[in-house]
Design a protein around this motif. Sequence first.
Motif, PDB file in Angstrom:
ATOM      1  N   ARG A   1     -57.846 -63.847 -13.117  1.00 43.36           N
ATOM      2  CA  ARG A   1     -58.845 -65.029 -12.609  1.00 43.36           C
ATOM      3  C   ARG A   1     -59.996 -64.485 -11.686  1.00 43.36           C
ATOM      4  O   ARG A   1     -61.057 -65.096 -11.859  1.00 43.36           O
ATOM      5  N   ASN A   2     -59.717 -63.467 -10.553  1.00 39.76           N
ATOM      6  CA  ASN A   2     -60.627 -62.956  -9.763  1.00 39.76           C
ATOM      7  C   ASN A   2     -61.654 -62.415 -10.674  1.00 39.76           C
ATOM      8  O   ASN A   2     -62.657 -62.192  -9.971  1.00 39.76           O
ATOM      9  N   ASN A   3     -61.205 -61.620 -11.278  1.00 41.11           N
ATOM     10  CA  ASN A   3     -62.005 -60.496 -12.135  1.00 41.11           C
ATOM     11  C   ASN A   3     -62.989 -61.281 -13.104  1.00 41.11           C
ATOM     12  O   ASN A   3     -63.729 -60.542 -13.816  1.00 41.11           O
ATOM     13  N   ASP A   4     -62.775 -62.463 -13.225  1.00 42.16           N
ATOM     14  CA  ASP A   4     -63.855 -63.291 -14.133  1.00 42.16           C
ATOM     15  C   ASP A   4     -65.212 -63.283 -13.488  1.00 42.16           C
ATOM     16  O   ASP A   4     -66.083 -63.787 -14.266  1.00 42.16           O
ATOM     17  N   CYS A   5     -65.277 -62.877 -12.315  1.00 40.44           N
ATOM     18  CA  CYS A   5     -66.818 -62.770 -11.883  1.00 40.44           C
ATOM     19  C   CYS A   5     -67.491 -61.987 -12.516  1.00 40.44           C
ATOM     20  O   CYS A   5     -67.089 -61.091 -13.451  1.00 40.44           O
ATOM     21  N   ASN A   6     -68.796 -62.179 -12.730  1.00 41.11           N
ATOM     22  CA  ASN A   6     -70.031 -61.730 -13.385  1.00 41.11           C
ATOM     23  C   ASN A   6     -70.392 -60.344 -12.745  1.00 41.11           C
ATOM     24  O   ASN A   6     -71.455 -60.447 -12.043  1.00 41.11           O
ATOM     25  N   ASN A   7     -69.451 -59.495 -12.502  1.00 38.26           N
ATOM     26  CA  ASN A   7     -69.779 -58.374 -11.938  1.00 38.26           C
ATOM     27  C   ASN A   7     -70.983 -57.433 -12.587  1.00 38.26           C
ATOM     28  O   ASN A   7     -71.737 -56.896 -11.702  1.00 38.26           O
ATOM     29  N   SER A   8     -71.248 -57.528 -13.636  1.00 38.08           N
ATOM     30  CA  SER A   8     -72.059 -56.784 -14.575  1.00 38.08           C
ATOM     31  C   SER A   8     -73.589 -57.188 -13.975  1.00 38.08           C
ATOM     32  O   SER A   8     -74.479 -56.278 -13.522  1.00 38.08           O
ATOM     33  N   THR A   9     -73.626 -58.450 -13.572  1.00 39.44           N
ATOM     34  CA  THR A   9     -74.870 -59.024 -13.117  1.00 39.44           C
ATOM     35  C   THR A   9     -75.356 -58.673 -11.806  1.00 39.44           C
ATOM     36  O   THR A   9     -76.306 -58.000 -11.608  1.00 39.44           O
ATOM     37  N   VAL A  10     -74.208 -58.580 -10.994  1.00 35.83           N
ATOM     38  CA  VAL A  10     -74.471 -58.081  -9.412  1.00 35.83           C
ATOM     39  C   VAL A  10     -74.531 -56.629  -9.415  1.00 35.83           C
ATOM     40  O   VAL A  10     -75.165 -55.983  -8.647  1.00 35.83           O
ATOM     41  N   ASP A  11     -74.013 -55.904 -10.435  1.00 34.04           N
ATOM     42  CA  ASP A  11     -74.230 -54.349 -10.588  1.00 34.04           C
ATOM     43  C   ASP A  11     -75.504 -53.904 -10.708  1.00 34.04           C
ATOM     44  O   ASP A  11     -76.131 -53.232 -10.077  1.00 34.04           O
ATOM     45  N   ALA A  12     -76.140 -54.880 -11.565  1.00 28.35           N
ATOM     46  CA  ALA A  12     -77.394 -54.665 -12.257  1.00 28.35           C
ATOM     47  C   ALA A  12     -78.526 -54.900 -10.782  1.00 28.35           C
ATOM     48  O   ALA A  12     -79.392 -54.083 -10.901  1.00 28.35           O
ATOM     49  N   ILE A  13     -78.154 -55.892 -10.063  1.00 28.46           N
ATOM     50  CA  ILE A  13     -78.994 -56.534  -9.056  1.00 28.46           C
ATOM     51  C   ILE A  13     -78.932 -55.228  -7.990  1.00 28.46           C
ATOM     52  O   ILE A  13     -79.847 -54.930  -7.246  1.00 28.46           O
ATOM     53  N   ARG A  14     -77.847 -54.874  -7.711  1.00 22.62           N
ATOM     54  CA  ARG A  14     -77.468 -53.821  -6.622  1.00 22.62           C
ATOM     55  C   ARG A  14     -78.369 -52.517  -7.000  1.00 22.62           C
ATOM     56  O   ARG A  14     -78.932 -51.809  -6.049  1.00 22.62           O
ATOM     57  N   GLY A  15     -78.216 -52.317  -8.313  1.00 23.38           N
ATOM     58  CA  GLY A  15     -79.112 -51.211  -8.911  1.00 23.38           C
ATOM     59  C   GLY A  15     -80.672 -51.303  -8.620  1.00 23.38           C
ATOM     60  O   GLY A  15     -81.352 -50.347  -8.205  1.00 23.38           O
ATOM     61  N   TYR A  16     -80.996 -52.403  -8.856  1.00 20.22           N
ATOM     62  CA  TYR A  16     -82.371 -52.888  -8.609  1.00 20.22           C
ATOM     63  C   TYR A  16     -82.862 -52.700  -7.160  1.00 20.22           C
ATOM     64  O   TYR A  16     -83.723 -52.096  -6.850  1.00 20.22           O
ATOM     65  N   CYS A  17     -81.811 -53.073  -6.490  1.00 16.52           N
ATOM     66  CA  CYS A  17     -82.244 -52.915  -4.994  1.00 16.52           C
ATOM     67  C   CYS A  17     -81.959 -51.581  -4.296  1.00 16.52           C
ATOM     68  O   CYS A  17     -82.791 -51.184  -3.500  1.00 16.52           O
ATOM     69  N   ARG A  18     -81.117 -50.765  -4.909  1.00 11.15           N
ATOM     70  CA  ARG A  18     -80.964 -49.359  -4.495  1.00 11.15           C
ATOM     71  C   ARG A  18     -82.175 -48.602  -4.972  1.00 11.15           C
ATOM     72  O   ARG A  18     -82.569 -47.685  -3.846  1.00 11.15           O
ATOM     73  N   LYS A  19     -82.949 -49.063  -5.887  1.00 11.60           N
ATOM     74  CA  LYS A  19     -84.196 -48.108  -6.207  1.00 11.60           C
ATOM     75  C   LYS A  19     -85.259 -48.504  -5.146  1.00 11.60           C
ATOM     76  O   LYS A  19     -86.312 -47.783  -5.143  1.00 11.60           O
TER      77      LYS A  19
END
Length: 304
Positions: free
Chosen positions: A56-74
Amino acid sequence: MERVGQQQQCVKRREDPTAVMDYDDDERQQPMPWPTKRPCSRATIQMQVQRPLHQRNNDCNNSTVDAIRGYCRKRNMPLDVYRPVMHQDSDRCGGSKFRLTDLINELHRVFAEDRVNVEYVQYLMESYRSDPAEWLKYAKFNKFRYTRNLVDAGNGKFNLMVLCWGEGDGSSIHNHPESDCIMKMLAGQLTEVRFAWPETCTANDDENEEDDRQLQPMCEIGRTILETDGVCHINDSMGLHRVENASHTDKAVSLHLYCPPFEECSTFNQHTGHKTTAKSTFWSIYGEKVSKKRAEEQVPADDN
């Protein structure tokens, strides 16, 4: 869009959350057709019991946040600010869903940073699932026009408000001066219509000096129907828009975030492109209706 840098700049300042409240107002709120509780079905409860907690905890939309973190990393933006939100379907009956108060708290945390990723803010708005029990106290209607009701004044970098749309209500075509607008449907259905900037609109234009012979009808570039929990995002680089409740039988309620807030915007005549200035006002603040005296002194708002 190059025209954005040339448009007339509007005055922006932090919106004052203080106002004189009228506690003697005898205007009654119309009953809302939306339930204030969401009963859990037996099937839903069984599904929650059968599924392991880690799933149930893994239902979070991690892919969206990972993409956002990549955006911020750049862009050398802080990565630890952005985190996934618990999926709203998990533990809905157990009290661990992402509530309106959680959304507001998370917005304050994110906007405390010097730079904010608007994509993450949109993700937060999408993560909140509408619950009338949480926002009905802000849903103040006016039988003559749609209303803007302040929910949270933010920290000067954003504000959050509930807009209430009666049957057939709609805004004028307007811009969002140097601001991002993220709009989420809480109940009902709204139509967002987008327009290109008028060809005659430049930063040097004075609304009293526009040549009426050069004004032309505005060009519609998109139309979207938003239903409950739908989200859209717009800023001046994406064009102008109008929002309307096309239903003549049902009301609608939407949640709007502006970053940064603004007190004035430009409205446009669809047939000529003629531009005028409109002030942004509130019908209620923190669930309390603004006094009639103050409301009469204010110019009706045309932004949303």
